[in-house]
Scaffold this motif. Structure first.
Motif, short mmCIF file in Angstrom:
data_model
loop_
_atom_site.label_atom_id
_atom_site.label_comp_id
_atom_site.label_asym_id
_atom_site.label_seq_id
_atom_site.Cartn_x
_atom_site.Cartn_y
_atom_site.Cartn_z
N ASN A 81 95.96 14.56 45.62
CA ASN A 81 95.64 15.54 44.57
C ASN A 81 96.06 16.95 44.99
O ASN A 81 96.58 17.72 44.17
N ALA A 82 95.84 17.28 46.24
CA ALA A 82 96.24 18.60 46.74
C ALA A 82 97.76 18.74 46.68
O ALA A 82 98.28 19.80 46.29
N LEU A 83 98.48 17.70 47.05
CA LEU A 83 99.94 17.74 47.00
C LEU A 83 100.44 17.87 45.57
O LEU A 83 101.38 18.61 45.28
N ILE A 87 102.66 20.86 44.02
CA ILE A 87 103.91 20.62 43.31
C ILE A 87 103.87 21.25 41.93
O ILE A 87 104.84 21.89 41.49
N ASP A 88 102.74 21.10 41.21
CA ASP A 88 102.59 21.72 39.89
C ASP A 88 102.72 23.24 39.98
O ASP A 88 103.35 23.87 39.12
N HIS A 89 102.12 23.80 41.01
CA HIS A 89 102.21 25.25 41.20
C HIS A 89 103.65 25.68 41.43
O HIS A 89 104.11 26.68 40.86
N SER A 95 109.59 27.69 36.72
CA SER A 95 109.83 27.80 35.28
C SER A 95 109.62 29.21 34.74
O SER A 95 110.01 29.51 33.63
N GLU A 96 109.01 30.07 35.52
CA GLU A 96 108.76 31.44 35.06
C GLU A 96 110.00 32.28 35.05
O GLU A 96 110.93 32.31 35.64
#
Length: 96
Positions: A81-83, A87-89, A95-96
Motif C-alpha cells: 500500500n505504501a508503494l 507511485i500514485d504520488h 501529470s501536473e
C-alpha cells in the motif's frame, strides 16, 4: 654549599623521572589513540554489516509473506500500500 648541590642533584633526579614518565605517557597515549582509530573503523564496519543484514532480513520477511506465510501478511500489505501510494504520488507529479 654541599646542601645546595644535594638539592640541585635531587631536582635533576626528579626532573629526569618526570621526563621519563612523560615520555612513557606520551607513548601510551599514542598507542591508545591508534587503538581508538582501529576500533572506530571496526565499529563502522559492524554498523554497515548490521544495516545490510537488517535489509536482508526485511527482504526475506517480504519474500516469505509473498510465498503465503501468514506471519508477515499484514506487513506486506502495508508495504505494498505504501508503494502504491508513492507511485500514485509520482504519477500525479508527472501529470501536473
Amino acid at each position: 654549599m654541599s646542601n645546595l648541590s644535594e638539592i640541585v642533584d635531587s631536582l635533576e633526579h626528579r626532573i629526569g623521572k618526570l621526563l621519563s614518565r612523560h615520555e612513557k605517557l606520551k607513548k601510551a597515549n599514542a598507542e591508545l589513540e591508534e587503538e581508538l582509530t582501529v576500533l572506530k573503523s571496526k565499529q563502522q564496519q559492524f554498523e554497515t554489516e548490521i544495516e545490510a543484514w537488517a535489509e536482508k532480513c526485511n527482504s526475506l520477511k517480504l519474500a516469505n509473506s509473498m510465498l503465503g506465510s501468514d506471519q508477515h501478511k499484514r506487513e506486506t500489505k502495508l508495504k505494498i500500500n505504501a508503494l502504491v501510494r508513492e507511485i500514485d504520488h509520482c504519477i500525479s507529479q508527472l501529470s501536473e
